[in-house]
Design a protein around this motif. Structure first.
Motif, mmCIF file in Angstrom:
data_model
loop_
_atom_site.group_PDB
_atom_site.id
_atom_site.type_symbol
_atom_site.label_atom_id
_atom_site.label_comp_id
_atom_site.label_asym_id
_atom_site.label_seq_id
_atom_site.Cartn_x
_atom_site.Cartn_y
_atom_site.Cartn_z
ATOM 1 N N GLU A 71 43.988 39.813 56.541
ATOM 2 C CA GLU A 71 42.637 39.300 56.765
ATOM 3 C C GLU A 71 41.576 40.229 56.188
ATOM 4 O O GLU A 71 40.612 39.778 55.568
ATOM 5 N N ASP A 72 41.753 41.547 56.381
ATOM 6 C CA ASP A 72 40.772 42.498 55.846
ATOM 7 C C ASP A 72 40.670 42.390 54.326
ATOM 8 O O ASP A 72 39.586 42.475 53.755
ATOM 9 N N GLY A 73 41.816 42.201 53.672
ATOM 10 C CA GLY A 73 41.810 42.185 52.216
ATOM 11 C C GLY A 73 41.392 40.879 51.593
ATOM 12 O O GLY A 73 40.819 40.856 50.499
ATOM 13 N N SER A 85 40.299 48.825 48.088
ATOM 14 C CA SER A 85 40.348 47.529 48.776
ATOM 15 C C SER A 85 41.143 46.522 47.966
ATOM 16 O O SER A 85 41.874 45.689 48.513
ATOM 17 N N LEU A 86 41.040 46.586 46.638
ATOM 18 C CA LEU A 86 41.810 45.706 45.766
ATOM 19 C C LEU A 86 43.302 45.980 45.903
ATOM 20 O O LEU A 86 44.106 45.055 46.088
ATOM 21 N N LEU A 87 43.681 47.245 45.839
ATOM 22 C CA LEU A 87 45.092 47.598 45.927
ATOM 23 C C LEU A 87 45.677 47.267 47.294
ATOM 24 O O LEU A 87 46.811 46.801 47.402
ATOM 25 N N SER A 88 44.909 47.483 48.334
ATOM 26 C CA SER A 88 45.381 47.164 49.678
ATOM 27 C C SER A 88 45.650 45.675 49.824
ATOM 28 O O SER A 88 46.680 45.252 50.355
ATOM 29 N N LYS A 101 52.783 54.496 43.205
ATOM 30 C CA LYS A 101 51.768 55.018 42.286
ATOM 31 C C LYS A 101 51.905 54.375 40.906
ATOM 32 O O LYS A 101 50.907 54.047 40.261
ATOM 33 N N GLU A 102 53.145 54.185 40.456
ATOM 34 C CA GLU A 102 53.373 53.533 39.164
ATOM 35 C C GLU A 102 52.864 52.094 39.181
ATOM 36 O O GLU A 102 52.199 51.640 38.235
ATOM 37 N N GLU A 147 49.801 50.483 36.909
ATOM 38 C CA GLU A 147 50.023 49.349 36.005
ATOM 39 C C GLU A 147 49.128 48.168 36.371
ATOM 40 O O GLU A 147 48.579 47.497 35.493
ATOM 41 N N PHE A 148 49.013 47.917 37.672
ATOM 42 C CA PHE A 148 48.189 46.775 38.080
ATOM 43 C C PHE A 148 46.718 47.025 37.746
ATOM 44 O O PHE A 148 46.029 46.137 37.227
#
Length: 272
Positions: free
Chosen positions: A22-24, A215-218, A239-240, A244-245
């Motif tokens: 929900e947060d993301g 916030s994007l990665l989470s 981390k990899e 990449e993303f």
């Protein structure tokens, strides 16, 4: 992937993502959810079943629309999502919401017992979306409606590289055919084959906004469809994947460090 295995993977995956989902995703998905609610046109006093309710974002809006004279049954494959929806609806005072763990393609309810069935961004995870459309259609009365929203075409979703990036590090695909229902006419055909009539398809392009990199990665890794795979990764692998993303979405990074990523949604309605 064998259907039963895919369902199991999705169940545990969304169990893992429940607390962060929900947060993301609350703000990025709001326009698509608003379209679904507008198309569904839920009325006071109606009985509504929701498939793949997730954390209850749409559930609460539906509960508000039907009011205490109505009833909402929110279902999800993930018990953690079901529990979260039950808790937040109770906290909001929606005593006419009940919850149950059910897969969207096997809604164990009496036939023709609801006025409407809705599903917001859940059918992409079902092994056979057509079977889910049929299950939802069976749940509504004659004249009732079924409404579902899915992600659109892969080429129109700027975050889509998350899947091959994660898939390259796991044995089986994370979300096979994720964008299949978003291709033109696909979900419409599923609805028609489920016996629904007067089927209409609505497509919309939106910009998904994320305040910053973290916030994007989470949202994408811990709070989304690849959460189960990510939980099994080593810190080095994570981390990899993150690197990449972020490289795949670098063109959508704003000067202030926020991200504005294109996305497409498809909403389909049909009547029994």
């Amino acid at each position: 992937m064998e259907p039963k295995l895919q369902i199991r993977v999705q169940r545990y995956g969304w169990d893992a993502a429940a607390e962060l989902y929900e947060d993301g995703w609350c703000d990025p998905l709001a326009p698509a959810q608003e379209t679904l609610l507008k198309v569904a046109a839920i009325k006071p006093g109606e009985r509504v079943i929701e498939a793949a309710c997730g954390s209850g974002l749409v559930t609460k809006a539906v509960a508000s629309a039907v009011g205490p004279a109505g009833a909402v049954l929110a279902t999800d494959l993930s018990q953690n999502m079901v529990d979260l929806t039950a808790r937040t609806c109770a906290e909001a005072g929606y005593g006419w919401v009940t919850t149950a763990r059910m897969s969207a393609d096997d809604l164990a309810v009496e036939p023709e017992s609801f006025d409407a069935a809705v599903c917001a961004l859940g059918l992409m995870y079902v092994p056979d979306p057509g079977k889910a459309a049929l299950s939802m259609a069976r749940a509504v009365r004659t004249g009732g409606r079924v409404v579902a929203t899915v992600w659109g075409e892969r080429r129109n979703c700027g975050w889509a590289e998350i899947f091959p990036i994660v898939d390259a590090r796991v044995v089986s695909e994370v979300c096979p055919l994720f964008f299949a229902s978003g291709t033109p006419g696909s979900l419409r055909r599923d609805f028609e084959q489920a016996g629904l009539r007067h089927v209409e398809e609505h497509r919309q392009r939106e910009t998904l906004e994320f305040a910053h990199e973290r916030s994007l990665l989470s949202a994408m890794l811990q709070g989304g469809p690849v959460a189960l795979a990510v939980k099994r990764f080593t810190p080095e692998t994570i981390k990899e994947v993150e690197a990449e993303f972020l490289d795949s979405v670098k063109d959508h990074r704003a000067p202030d460090g926020s991200y504005r990523i294109p996305g497409e949604f498809v909403t389909v309605i049909g009547y029994r």
